[in-house]
Design a protein around this motif. Structure first.
Motif, mmCIF file in Angstrom:
data_model
loop_
_atom_site.group_PDB
_atom_site.id
_atom_site.type_symbol
_atom_site.label_atom_id
_atom_site.label_comp_id
_atom_site.label_asym_id
_atom_site.label_seq_id
_atom_site.Cartn_x
_atom_site.Cartn_y
_atom_site.Cartn_z
ATOM 1 N N LYS A 46 0.791 -1.068 -0.065
ATOM 2 C CA LYS A 46 0.247 0.058 0.085
ATOM 3 C C LYS A 46 1.099 1.303 -0.070
ATOM 4 C CE LYS A 46 -3.629 2.237 2.635
ATOM 5 N NZ LYS A 46 -4.375 2.155 4.006
ATOM 6 N N ALA A 47 2.018 1.360 0.679
ATOM 7 C CA ALA A 47 2.973 2.335 0.885
ATOM 8 C C ALA A 47 3.502 2.495 -0.742
ATOM 9 C CB ALA A 47 3.775 2.017 1.891
ATOM 10 N N LYS A 48 3.947 1.659 -1.192
ATOM 11 C CA LYS A 48 4.374 1.734 -2.476
ATOM 12 C C LYS A 48 3.536 2.298 -3.549
ATOM 13 C CE LYS A 48 7.765 -0.657 -5.559
ATOM 14 N NZ LYS A 48 8.161 -2.070 -6.071
ATOM 15 N N ALA A 49 2.558 1.881 -3.619
ATOM 16 C CA ALA A 49 1.515 2.364 -4.426
ATOM 17 C C ALA A 49 1.145 3.741 -4.177
ATOM 18 C CB ALA A 49 0.333 1.505 -4.412
ATOM 19 N N ALA A 50 1.081 4.151 -2.848
ATOM 20 C CA ALA A 50 0.859 5.442 -2.474
ATOM 21 C C ALA A 50 1.682 6.416 -2.755
ATOM 22 C CB ALA A 50 0.325 5.516 -1.030
ATOM 23 N N TYR A 51 3.219 5.877 -2.624
ATOM 24 C CA TYR A 51 4.099 6.743 -3.095
ATOM 25 C C TYR A 51 4.348 7.060 -4.424
ATOM 26 C CZ TYR A 51 9.244 7.592 -3.995
ATOM 27 O OH TYR A 51 10.126 8.311 -4.415
ATOM 28 N N GLN A 52 4.076 6.195 -5.481
ATOM 29 C CA GLN A 52 3.984 6.433 -6.587
ATOM 30 C C GLN A 52 2.858 7.461 -6.907
ATOM 31 O OE1 GLN A 52 3.484 2.385 -8.163
ATOM 32 N NE2 GLN A 52 5.866 1.827 -8.100
ATOM 33 N N LEU A 53 1.803 7.357 -6.411
ATOM 34 C CA LEU A 53 0.774 8.404 -6.880
ATOM 35 C C LEU A 53 1.163 9.692 -6.269
ATOM 36 C CD1 LEU A 53 -2.532 6.144 -5.976
ATOM 37 C CD2 LEU A 53 -1.838 6.964 -8.194
ATOM 38 N N ALA A 54 1.819 9.686 -5.178
ATOM 39 C CA ALA A 54 2.286 10.981 -4.606
ATOM 40 C C ALA A 54 3.200 11.594 -5.435
ATOM 41 C CB ALA A 54 2.819 10.918 -3.127
ATOM 42 N N VAL A 55 4.270 10.886 -5.957
ATOM 43 C CA VAL A 55 5.218 11.404 -6.945
ATOM 44 C C VAL A 55 4.620 12.022 -8.231
ATOM 45 C CG1 VAL A 55 7.369 10.601 -8.240
ATOM 46 C CG2 VAL A 55 6.956 10.079 -5.723
ATOM 47 N N LYS A 56 3.818 11.059 -8.768
ATOM 48 C CA LYS A 56 3.166 11.674 -9.873
ATOM 49 C C LYS A 56 2.517 13.028 -9.895
ATOM 50 C CE LYS A 56 -0.088 9.811 -13.504
ATOM 51 N NZ LYS A 56 -0.970 8.600 -13.756
ATOM 52 N N ALA A 57 1.639 13.023 -8.803
ATOM 53 C CA ALA A 57 0.742 14.146 -8.399
ATOM 54 C C ALA A 57 1.922 15.304 -8.153
ATOM 55 C CB ALA A 57 -0.078 13.929 -7.164
ATOM 56 N N LEU A 58 3.005 15.427 -7.584
ATOM 57 C CA LEU A 58 3.910 16.363 -7.296
ATOM 58 C C LEU A 58 4.462 16.657 -8.715
ATOM 59 C CD1 LEU A 58 5.578 15.130 -3.991
ATOM 60 C CD2 LEU A 58 4.428 17.304 -4.239
ATOM 61 N N SER A 59 4.677 15.960 -9.510
ATOM 62 C CA SER A 59 5.553 16.294 -10.743
ATOM 63 C C SER A 59 4.686 16.612 -11.617
ATOM 64 C CB SER A 59 5.964 14.845 -11.478
ATOM 65 O OG SER A 59 6.914 14.147 -10.706
ATOM 66 N N LYS A 60 3.430 16.349 -11.707
ATOM 67 C CA LYS A 60 2.199 17.039 -12.319
ATOM 68 C C LYS A 60 1.920 18.563 -11.894
ATOM 69 C CE LYS A 60 -1.099 14.853 -14.372
ATOM 70 N NZ LYS A 60 -2.217 14.137 -14.840
ATOM 71 N N ALA A 61 1.865 18.776 -10.571
ATOM 72 C CA ALA A 61 1.717 20.033 -10.030
ATOM 73 C C ALA A 61 2.821 20.844 -10.392
ATOM 74 C CB ALA A 61 1.714 20.016 -8.619
ATOM 75 N N ALA A 62 4.022 20.375 -10.615
ATOM 76 C CA ALA A 62 5.399 20.913 -10.837
ATOM 77 C C ALA A 62 5.426 21.697 -12.350
ATOM 78 C CB ALA A 62 6.467 20.373 -10.476
ATOM 79 N N SER A 63 4.979 20.438 -13.125
ATOM 80 C CA SER A 63 4.935 20.910 -14.611
ATOM 81 C C SER A 63 3.921 21.681 -15.030
ATOM 82 C CB SER A 63 4.673 19.406 -15.126
ATOM 83 O OG SER A 63 3.429 18.879 -15.417
ATOM 84 N N LYS A 64 2.446 21.905 -14.226
ATOM 85 C CA LYS A 64 1.631 22.689 -14.724
ATOM 86 C C LYS A 64 1.734 24.163 -14.007
ATOM 87 C CE LYS A 64 -1.514 19.391 -15.902
ATOM 88 N NZ LYS A 64 -1.551 19.603 -17.334
ATOM 89 N N GLY A 65 2.978 24.366 -13.278
ATOM 90 C CA GLY A 65 3.215 25.564 -12.769
ATOM 91 C C GLY A 65 2.481 25.995 -11.481
ATOM 92 N N VAL A 66 1.740 24.952 -10.870
ATOM 93 C CA VAL A 66 0.930 25.200 -9.698
ATOM 94 C C VAL A 66 1.962 25.292 -8.477
ATOM 95 C CG1 VAL A 66 -0.663 24.137 -7.987
ATOM 96 C CG2 VAL A 66 -0.999 24.221 -10.459
ATOM 97 N N MET A 67 3.240 24.609 -8.450
ATOM 98 C CA MET A 67 3.912 24.505 -7.454
ATOM 99 C C MET A 67 5.411 24.676 -8.154
ATOM 100 S SD MET A 67 4.869 21.110 -5.174
ATOM 101 C CE MET A 67 3.269 21.295 -4.583
#
Length: 82
Positions: A46-67
């Protein structure tokens, strides 16, 4: 109230961008919270799956200029250390 057509358009653009950024920011925060909670439960799968989703969300936020990109990289790095 906008005085010119240009300022009215800029106001509309600002509203749409604000709503989109709020949505992306909320998804990112939720993903981070779920990853941290999964790490606390010590469930590896569960931790591995959640980690991958968190990294994906952070990368997307950075690429969109939100963060800023470096803030996203710092959060990913700190999450990886856990």
């Amino acid at each position: 109230m906008a005085n010119t057509r240009q300022s009215a358009k800029r106001s509309r653009q600002e509203d749409s961008r604000k709503s989109r950024n709020t949505l992306v920011r909320g998804v990112t925060r939720s993903a981070l919270k779920q990853a941290l909670e999964a790490l606390r439960t010590k469930d590896v799968a569960k931790a591995k799956a959640a980690y991958q989703l968190a990294v994906k969300a952070l990368s997307k936020a950075a690429s969109k200029g939100v963060m800023p990109k470096r803030r996203a990289a710092r959060k990913v790095s700190r999450l990886t250390l856990l």
